[in-house]
Each structure stands twice: as C-alpha cells, then as structure tokens.
Design a protein around this motif. Sequence first.
Motif, PDB file in Angstrom:
ATOM      1  N   GLY A  73       0.823  -1.199   0.000  1.00 49.73           N
ATOM      2  CA  GLY A  73       0.000   0.000   0.000  1.00 49.73           C
ATOM      3  C   GLY A  73       0.856   1.248   0.000  1.00 49.73           C
ATOM      4  O   GLY A  73       2.035   1.228  -0.344  1.00 49.73           O
ATOM      5  N   LYS A  74       0.237   2.350   0.399  1.00 52.64           N
ATOM      6  CA  LYS A  74       0.915   3.640   0.355  1.00 52.64           C
ATOM      7  C   LYS A  74       1.800   3.840   1.574  1.00 52.64           C
ATOM      8  O   LYS A  74       1.352   3.671   2.702  1.00 52.64           O
ATOM      9  CB  LYS A  74      -0.104   4.763   0.248  1.00 52.64           C
ATOM     10  CG  LYS A  74      -0.835   4.762  -1.079  1.00 52.64           C
ATOM     11  CD  LYS A  74      -1.770   5.932  -1.184  1.00 52.64           C
ATOM     12  CE  LYS A  74      -2.474   5.913  -2.537  1.00 52.64           C
ATOM     13  NZ  LYS A  74      -3.422   7.022  -2.663  1.00 52.64           N
ATOM     14  N   VAL A  75       3.054   4.227   1.304  1.00 51.48           N
ATOM     15  CA  VAL A  75       4.031   4.466   2.362  1.00 51.48           C
ATOM     16  C   VAL A  75       4.755   5.776   2.069  1.00 51.48           C
ATOM     17  O   VAL A  75       5.232   5.995   0.948  1.00 51.48           O
ATOM     18  CB  VAL A  75       5.055   3.314   2.446  1.00 51.48           C
ATOM     19  CG1 VAL A  75       6.142   3.630   3.455  1.00 51.48           C
ATOM     20  CG2 VAL A  75       4.362   2.004   2.801  1.00 51.48           C
ATOM     21  N   LEU A  76       4.830   6.645   3.070  1.00 56.80           N
ATOM     22  CA  LEU A  76       5.571   7.892   2.955  1.00 56.80           C
ATOM     23  C   LEU A  76       6.865   7.762   3.738  1.00 56.80           C
ATOM     24  O   LEU A  76       6.844   7.537   4.948  1.00 56.80           O
ATOM     25  CB  LEU A  76       4.755   9.063   3.503  1.00 56.80           C
ATOM     26  CG  LEU A  76       5.470  10.419   3.528  1.00 56.80           C
ATOM     27  CD1 LEU A  76       5.803  10.881   2.107  1.00 56.80           C
ATOM     28  CD2 LEU A  76       4.609  11.450   4.244  1.00 56.80           C
ATOM     29  N   THR A  77       7.991   7.868   3.047  1.00 58.68           N
ATOM     30  CA  THR A  77       9.289   7.885   3.722  1.00 58.68           C
ATOM     31  C   THR A  77       9.855   9.291   3.605  1.00 58.68           C
ATOM     32  O   THR A  77       9.667   9.969   2.580  1.00 58.68           O
ATOM     33  CB  THR A  77      10.268   6.867   3.112  1.00 58.68           C
ATOM     34  OG1 THR A  77      10.415   7.123   1.720  1.00 58.68           O
ATOM     35  CG2 THR A  77       9.784   5.445   3.339  1.00 58.68           C
ATOM     36  N   MET A  78      10.535   9.721   4.655  1.00 54.17           N
ATOM     37  CA  MET A  78      11.082  11.078   4.686  1.00 54.17           C
ATOM     38  C   MET A  78      12.464  11.056   5.302  1.00 54.17           C
ATOM     39  O   MET A  78      12.840  10.107   5.995  1.00 54.17           O
ATOM     40  CB  MET A  78      10.173  11.987   5.522  1.00 54.17           C
ATOM     41  CG  MET A  78       8.760  12.108   5.012  1.00 54.17           C
ATOM     42  SD  MET A  78       7.725  13.121   6.103  1.00 54.17           S
ATOM     43  CE  MET A  78       7.604  12.076   7.548  1.00 54.17           C
ATOM     44  N   ARG A  79      13.195  12.135   5.059  1.00 53.31           N
ATOM     45  CA  ARG A  79      14.465  12.363   5.738  1.00 53.31           C
ATOM     46  C   ARG A  79      14.640  13.867   5.907  1.00 53.31           C
ATOM     47  O   ARG A  79      14.210  14.654   5.056  1.00 53.31           O
ATOM     48  CB  ARG A  79      15.621  11.725   5.001  1.00 53.31           C
ATOM     49  CG  ARG A  79      15.952  12.316   3.675  1.00 53.31           C
ATOM     50  CD  ARG A  79      17.106  11.592   2.970  1.00 53.31           C
ATOM     51  NE  ARG A  79      17.483  12.254   1.762  1.00 53.31           N
ATOM     52  CZ  ARG A  79      16.881  12.135   0.583  1.00 53.31           C
ATOM     53  NH1 ARG A  79      15.847  11.323   0.467  1.00 53.31           N
ATOM     54  NH2 ARG A  79      17.301  12.801  -0.465  1.00 53.31           N
ATOM     55  N   ILE A  80      15.268  14.247   7.007  1.00 50.44           N
ATOM     56  CA  ILE A  80      15.526  15.659   7.270  1.00 50.44           C
ATOM     57  C   ILE A  80      16.798  16.028   6.525  1.00 50.44           C
ATOM     58  O   ILE A  80      17.856  15.436   6.746  1.00 50.44           O
ATOM     59  CB  ILE A  80      15.665  15.902   8.788  1.00 50.44           C
ATOM     60  CG1 ILE A  80      14.346  15.552   9.478  1.00 50.44           C
ATOM     61  CG2 ILE A  80      16.077  17.350   9.058  1.00 50.44           C
ATOM     62  CD1 ILE A  80      14.426  15.447  10.969  1.00 50.44           C
ATOM     63  N   THR A  81      16.674  17.002   5.627  1.00 48.38           N
ATOM     64  CA  THR A  81      17.799  17.375   4.773  1.00 48.38           C
ATOM     65  C   THR A  81      18.516  18.630   5.242  1.00 48.38           C
ATOM     66  O   THR A  81      19.651  18.873   4.847  1.00 48.38           O
ATOM     67  CB  THR A  81      17.329  17.568   3.320  1.00 48.38           C
ATOM     68  OG1 THR A  81      16.292  18.555   3.297  1.00 48.38           O
ATOM     69  CG2 THR A  81      16.822  16.247   2.744  1.00 48.38           C
ATOM     70  N   GLN A  82      17.853  19.435   6.069  1.00 49.22           N
ATOM     71  CA  GLN A  82      18.468  20.632   6.643  1.00 49.22           C
ATOM     72  C   GLN A  82      17.862  20.897   8.010  1.00 49.22           C
ATOM     73  O   GLN A  82      16.668  20.690   8.205  1.00 49.22           O
ATOM     74  CB  GLN A  82      18.183  21.881   5.806  1.00 49.22           C
ATOM     75  CG  GLN A  82      18.817  21.951   4.466  1.00 49.22           C
ATOM     76  CD  GLN A  82      18.436  23.262   3.775  1.00 49.22           C
ATOM     77  OE1 GLN A  82      18.066  24.255   4.406  1.00 49.22           O
ATOM     78  NE2 GLN A  82      18.509  23.266   2.459  1.00 49.22           N
ATOM     79  N   VAL A  83      18.684  21.364   8.915  1.00 48.07           N
ATOM     80  CA  VAL A  83      18.179  21.885  10.178  1.00 48.07           C
ATOM     81  C   VAL A  83      19.180  22.924  10.666  1.00 48.07           C
ATOM     82  O   VAL A  83      20.381  22.677  10.701  1.00 48.07           O
ATOM     83  CB  VAL A  83      17.906  20.783  11.242  1.00 48.07           C
ATOM     84  CG1 VAL A  83      19.165  20.093  11.682  1.00 48.07           C
ATOM     85  CG2 VAL A  83      17.161  21.336  12.427  1.00 48.07           C
ATOM     86  N   HIS A  84      18.656  24.092  10.955  1.00 52.41           N
ATOM     87  CA  HIS A  84      19.464  25.177  11.501  1.00 52.41           C
ATOM     88  C   HIS A  84      18.784  25.593  12.790  1.00 52.41           C
ATOM     89  O   HIS A  84      17.703  26.189  12.762  1.00 52.41           O
ATOM     90  CB  HIS A  84      19.544  26.351  10.535  1.00 52.41           C
ATOM     91  CG  HIS A  84      20.271  27.526  11.102  1.00 52.41           C
ATOM     92  ND1 HIS A  84      21.642  27.603  11.119  1.00 52.41           N
ATOM     93  CD2 HIS A  84      19.814  28.651  11.694  1.00 52.41           C
ATOM     94  CE1 HIS A  84      22.005  28.738  11.685  1.00 52.41           C
ATOM     95  NE2 HIS A  84      20.907  29.390  12.048  1.00 52.41           N
ATOM     96  N   ALA A  85      19.387  25.238  13.899  1.00 54.58           N
ATOM     97  CA  ALA A  85      18.767  25.503  15.193  1.00 54.58           C
ATOM     98  C   ALA A  85      19.853  25.720  16.233  1.00 54.58           C
ATOM     99  O   ALA A  85      20.240  24.805  16.950  1.00 54.58           O
ATOM    100  CB  ALA A  85      17.857  24.352  15.599  1.00 54.58           C
ATOM    101  N   ALA A  98      14.287  21.495   6.711  1.00 52.05           N
ATOM    102  CA  ALA A  98      13.806  21.035   5.415  1.00 52.05           C
ATOM    103  C   ALA A  98      13.707  19.515   5.454  1.00 52.05           C
ATOM    104  O   ALA A  98      14.515  18.841   6.099  1.00 52.05           O
ATOM    105  CB  ALA A  98      14.739  21.479   4.293  1.00 52.05           C
ATOM    106  N   VAL A  99      12.699  19.007   4.774  1.00 50.35           N
ATOM    107  CA  VAL A  99      12.423  17.572   4.740  1.00 50.35           C
ATOM    108  C   VAL A  99      12.189  17.155   3.295  1.00 50.35           C
ATOM    109  O   VAL A  99      11.491  17.859   2.547  1.00 50.35           O
ATOM    110  CB  VAL A  99      11.167  17.240   5.592  1.00 50.35           C
ATOM    111  CG1 VAL A  99      10.819  15.768   5.504  1.00 50.35           C
ATOM    112  CG2 VAL A  99      11.363  17.670   7.030  1.00 50.35           C
ATOM    113  N   HIS A 100      12.751  16.031   2.919  1.00 45.24           N
ATOM    114  CA  HIS A 100      12.464  15.425   1.611  1.00 45.24           C
ATOM    115  C   HIS A 100      11.607  14.197   1.866  1.00 45.24           C
ATOM    116  O   HIS A 100      11.883  13.416   2.786  1.00 45.24           O
ATOM    117  CB  HIS A 100      13.748  15.028   0.886  1.00 45.24           C
ATOM    118  CG  HIS A 100      13.487  14.304  -0.402  1.00 45.24           C
ATOM    119  ND1 HIS A 100      13.125  14.971  -1.551  1.00 45.24           N
ATOM    120  CD2 HIS A 100      13.475  12.986  -0.703  1.00 45.24           C
ATOM    121  CE1 HIS A 100      12.935  14.087  -2.512  1.00 45.24           C
ATOM    122  NE2 HIS A 100      13.132  12.873  -2.026  1.00 45.24           N
ATOM    123  N   GLY A 101      10.573  14.024   1.055  1.00 39.93           N
ATOM    124  CA  GLY A 101       9.698  12.870   1.219  1.00 39.93           C
ATOM    125  C   GLY A 101       9.348  12.231  -0.105  1.00 39.93           C
ATOM    126  O   GLY A 101       9.319  12.895  -1.145  1.00 39.93           O
TER     127      GLY A 101
END
Length: 153
Positions: A73-85, A98-101
């Motif tokens: 079925g439908k699956v969403l995979t993501m990864r965090i590509t940027q974080v400035h904190a 920023a997140v890529h999915g």
Amino acid sequence: MIKMLAFVLIGISSIASATDVVSIPRVTPYEGGVGTDDVRQKCDWNAKLSENIAHFAEGGATVTDTDVSRLSGKVLTMRITQVHAIGGGGLTGPKWAAVHGELHDGSKLVGSFDAHQHTSVGLTTCGSLNHLGKELGEDIADWLKTPTLDAKL
C-alpha cells in the motif's frame, strides 16, 4: 432494502478508504551530517513530525513502528535534509528545517516533495523545532490529499 443497501455502500466506502491510508515511519531520520549532536540527542521533533502529519491528515495517514519495506500500500518515507537551530531559542535568530519525502504505492513512486519552514517562535531550540514540525506536518498532510512529483512545500 434501501437501508441495507446504504449500509453495504458505507462498508465498501470504508474498506476503500482504509486502503488509501498512508503509512509513515514513526521517526524521520536525519540525512548524514545534518543537525548537531545536541539537536539529535535532546530534541524529539523528528519523532513528532509523523504524528503531526497523521493528525493534520485527519485519518488519511497512520504512524507505524513496522519496517516500511514490509508494508504494502501507500508508504511515505522522509528524511531531514536541513536543520538550523542554534541554542538560545528565539534570542539566537530564526530556525529552519527542510524535509524530503517520497510517497510509494507498492513499488511505484507516486509523489515526492521538498518541504521547508522557518520560524522565530520558541523559547528553546527544541521548542522552535517542535513548532517547525507542526508547520511541516500541516504542509505535508495537505500535500498528501493530492500528491505530485517534485512538489515544493
């Protein structure tokens, strides 16, 4: 007879919509080299991101602890590509992430996005990232309603 037909149609509708529910892994991983050790260890916003998406998707997504490679079925995979904190909350300037999915239906890629948000809200770094996670979660949930390839959120 009409009532019986209505119940059957509602049941079929429920089955059809259940198959459209998107599964999302509980934790969104950081891409290699993204985020400081402090952010990675002290802030759990990347685990809350999936919950935020499921919340804003209003039944269209569910969070799972199952290895998504085993799911159909439908699956969403993501990864965090940027974080400035930088530590110091709002006193140290804006924070962003920023997140890529990618959305797959079985083995077929049916959607992809790059989402970016920034904020000056939050008294702590983790608080700022939690706010970003809510904003990103809402954007991604909206995208899930009509996913496209290479969307910019």
